[in-house]
Design a protein around this motif. Structure first.
Motif, short mmCIF file in Angstrom:
data_model
loop_
_atom_site.label_atom_id
_atom_site.label_comp_id
_atom_site.label_asym_id
_atom_site.label_seq_id
_atom_site.Cartn_x
_atom_site.Cartn_y
_atom_site.Cartn_z
N UNK A 36 0.82 -1.20 0.00
CA UNK A 36 0.00 0.00 0.00
C UNK A 36 0.87 1.26 0.00
N UNK A 37 1.93 1.20 0.75
CA UNK A 37 2.81 2.38 0.84
C UNK A 37 3.55 2.64 -0.46
N UNK A 38 3.64 1.62 -1.31
CA UNK A 38 4.35 1.82 -2.58
C UNK A 38 3.46 2.45 -3.64
N UNK A 39 2.15 2.39 -3.42
CA UNK A 39 1.23 2.81 -4.46
C UNK A 39 1.38 4.30 -4.77
N UNK A 40 1.32 5.10 -3.73
CA UNK A 40 1.28 6.55 -3.92
C UNK A 40 2.51 7.09 -4.66
N UNK A 41 3.73 6.77 -4.20
CA UNK A 41 4.88 7.30 -4.95
C UNK A 41 4.94 6.81 -6.38
N UNK A 42 4.65 5.55 -6.59
CA UNK A 42 4.71 5.01 -7.96
C UNK A 42 3.71 5.71 -8.85
N UNK A 43 2.52 5.96 -8.31
CA UNK A 43 1.46 6.59 -9.06
C UNK A 43 1.83 8.04 -9.40
N UNK A 44 2.27 8.75 -8.40
CA UNK A 44 2.67 10.15 -8.60
C UNK A 44 3.72 10.25 -9.69
N UNK A 45 4.70 9.40 -9.57
CA UNK A 45 5.82 9.41 -10.50
C UNK A 45 5.34 9.17 -11.92
N UNK A 46 4.55 8.14 -12.08
CA UNK A 46 4.07 7.80 -13.42
C UNK A 46 3.18 8.90 -13.99
N UNK A 47 2.38 9.49 -13.13
CA UNK A 47 1.45 10.51 -13.64
C UNK A 47 2.16 11.80 -13.99
N UNK A 48 3.17 12.14 -13.23
CA UNK A 48 3.94 13.34 -13.58
C UNK A 48 4.60 13.14 -14.94
N UNK A 49 5.15 11.95 -15.13
CA UNK A 49 5.77 11.68 -16.43
C UNK A 49 4.74 11.69 -17.55
N UNK A 311 9.29 6.56 -19.07
CA UNK A 311 7.86 6.70 -18.77
C UNK A 311 7.17 5.35 -18.80
N UNK A 312 7.48 4.57 -19.83
CA UNK A 312 6.84 3.27 -19.99
C UNK A 312 7.15 2.36 -18.80
N UNK A 313 8.41 2.34 -18.41
CA UNK A 313 8.79 1.54 -17.24
C UNK A 313 8.02 2.01 -16.02
N UNK A 314 7.93 3.31 -15.87
CA UNK A 314 7.27 3.86 -14.68
C UNK A 314 5.80 3.50 -14.65
N UNK A 315 5.16 3.56 -15.81
CA UNK A 315 3.74 3.25 -15.86
C UNK A 315 3.49 1.77 -15.61
N UNK A 316 4.32 0.94 -16.24
CA UNK A 316 4.16 -0.50 -16.02
C UNK A 316 4.43 -0.84 -14.56
N UNK A 317 5.47 -0.23 -14.01
CA UNK A 317 5.78 -0.46 -12.60
C UNK A 317 4.60 -0.05 -11.71
N UNK A 318 4.09 1.15 -11.96
CA UNK A 318 2.97 1.64 -11.16
C UNK A 318 1.77 0.70 -11.30
N UNK A 319 1.52 0.23 -12.52
CA UNK A 319 0.39 -0.67 -12.73
C UNK A 319 0.59 -1.98 -11.99
N UNK A 320 1.83 -2.47 -11.99
CA UNK A 320 2.11 -3.71 -11.26
C UNK A 320 1.88 -3.52 -9.76
N UNK A 321 2.29 -2.37 -9.27
CA UNK A 321 2.10 -2.09 -7.85
C UNK A 321 0.61 -1.98 -7.53
N UNK A 322 -0.11 -1.25 -8.35
CA UNK A 322 -1.55 -1.10 -8.11
C UNK A 322 -2.25 -2.45 -8.18
#
Lengths: 376, 87
Positions: A36-49, A311-322
């Protein structure tokens, strides 16, 4: 006698099951706390990108970069993120259902991928599916289309290496022309009690038709106040999702399934909220906004070159975390209710058991009594 | 002088979120310093050291590549990896 032994056996077995489900719920909920704690930073990061990527897309002519070029989408591809393990309630089924809907109406993906004007030529569409997670792999192997890429044995906690591997792989497929668009289908984590299937288009980069892609107006303002929960992704979708949330509340979001793909018409629906396109550079609605055109150094194309894989890595990472967080939330809930059900069952059976025992004793006594009577 | 909101993020965590008066960033085209009211800019980072100054105190952050987005009152750095260097 027979009946009694039977009942006793059933109660014992259910009690065993209950212990297992209780343990699983505990384990899932403990792991969820970490993810749960990983969701927010990963999401923010991906969305900024994403904001930057869409901004570049909006202000760069499509021929300037291969990633921006609209394609006549003959083979749309979907990366469907499921879990390796089951016993997570309807989690995998829901994702698969969402994906199946998309596969049936792939023209949604095609139109969106093509950007502004809807593409006429309805070439026969071969849909390609990539899956992450054993459950999804088994599902699509069974009912087709057979996945063209499979990523299984996902780590307990999603890592960047896996995300990098997946996105490099799929990007290569795109450049080789084996797929013509790419969207993610995954569960977005809402809260411990809710997630919702979501579709996110990655390739080719979306080009909002009449409005530049810098949808940051509102969300940037929200950022300033310390990252509000509501995340705007791409402008149109973000807004739409937010509207949905307002109406529906959060509790039953799992059930809503028209988010993302089919319901999405990019770029409209936010006109009212932040009225200024950023070509004007004006920022009437939110004076504190950052709604200014960026300069790109050395050039938009070269930044995009570096930015996009990142960006692609970040989005995929964020999606995996979510997805992982959603899976664990789903499992916690499923196992909790299984534990409760087992409890109820045990109670009922115990009642039946006691009654049967009572009946037997009564019978025995009456037999003894009759026997004694007859001796007299 | 107006200060800027500096945010340094990685995918895993927020490395720094503070108001600073200046930040020096290792861009691929060379290091550059950002003060308040900078023109909006997006550029690529090379591995190196970010130096942020807040209240006269300097903070060093090592980064391994990433991107920086500059607007007049904010600097957002999306880094591949980043760590505050302890002094």
């Amino acid at each position: 006698m027979e009946e009694l032994r039977d009942l006793r056996r059933r109660i014992r077995s259910i009690r065993g099951t209950q212990q297992i489900t209780r343990a699983m719920s505990l384990v899932a909920s403990t792991r969820l706390r970490r993810i749960e704690r990983m969701v927010e930073p990963a999401r923010t990061y991906a969305e900024d990108l994403r904001r930057v990527v869409l901004d570049i897309a909006a202000r760069t002519p499509p021929w300037a970069h291969p990633l921006l070029k609209p394609r006549d989408v003959a083979t749309p591809a979907y990366l469907v993120i499921t879990s390796d393990r089951g016993l997570a309630g309807g989690y995998n089924a829901e994702i698969q259902r969402r994906a199946t809907e998309l596969l049936r109406t792939p023209d949604v993906g095609r139109r969106r991928a093509a950007g502004a004007a809807s593409v006429a030529a309805p070439t026969p569409v071969a849909v390609a599916v990539a899956v992450a997670g054993r459950k999804g792999r088994d599902f699509f192997r069974r009912r087709g289309p057979a996945p063209f890429r499979e990523y299984v044995h996902l780590p307990d906690s999603p890592d960047e290496d896996l995300a990098a591997k997946i996105s490099e792989d799929l990007l290569a497929q795109y450049f080789e022309g084996r797929i013509d668009s790419l969207s993610l289908v995954f569960a977005r984590f809402v809260s411990r009690g809710a997630y919702r299937p979501e579709v996110l288009q990655l390739l080719p980069i979306e080009r909002p038709p009449e409005r530049p892609g810098w949808g940051g107006g509102e969300s940037a303002a929200a950022d300033a106040e310390g990252r509000s929960q509501s995340q705007s992704q791409s402008q149109g979708r973000g807004q739409e999702r937010r509207r949905g949330e307002d109406q529906g509340g959060r509790e039953d979001v799992q059930r809503r399934k028209n988010q993302g793909g089919s319901a999405t018409s990019d770029g409209d629906g936010d006109g009212g909220k932040d009225s200024d396109g950023d070509e004007t550079g004006g920022n009437g609605a939110h004076p504190e906004d950052l709604d200014l055109p960026f300069g790109y150094e050395p050039s938009p194309e070269s930044v995009l070159d570096r930015l996009f894989p990142h960006y692609l890595v970040s989005v995929v990472y964020a999606a995996l975390v979510e997805a992982k967080a959603s899976e664990l939330a789903a499992r916690t809930i499923a196992m909790d209710s299984a534990t409760d059900n087992a409890g109820e069952l045990i109670e009922r059976l115990t009642l039946t058991y006691n009654r049967a025992r009572q009946a037997e004793i009564t019978q025995e006594i009456s037999e003894i009594a009759t026997g004694a009577e007859s001796l007299r | 002088m107006s200060d800027i909101a500096l945010r340094i993020l990685t995918r895993q965590k927020v490395v720094l979120n503070a108001r600073v008066t200046s930040v020096i960033v290792p861009g691929t085209e060379g290091d550059f310093e950002v003060l308040g009211n900078h023109t909006p800019l997006v550029t690529v980072l090379r591995p190196g050291r970010i130096v942020a100054t807040c209240n006269g105190e300097r903070k060093n952050i090592e980064v391994a590549g990433g991107f920086v987005m500059v607007t007049p009152d904010r600097v957002d750095i999306l880094a591949e990896r980043a760590d505050l260097t302890p002094r």
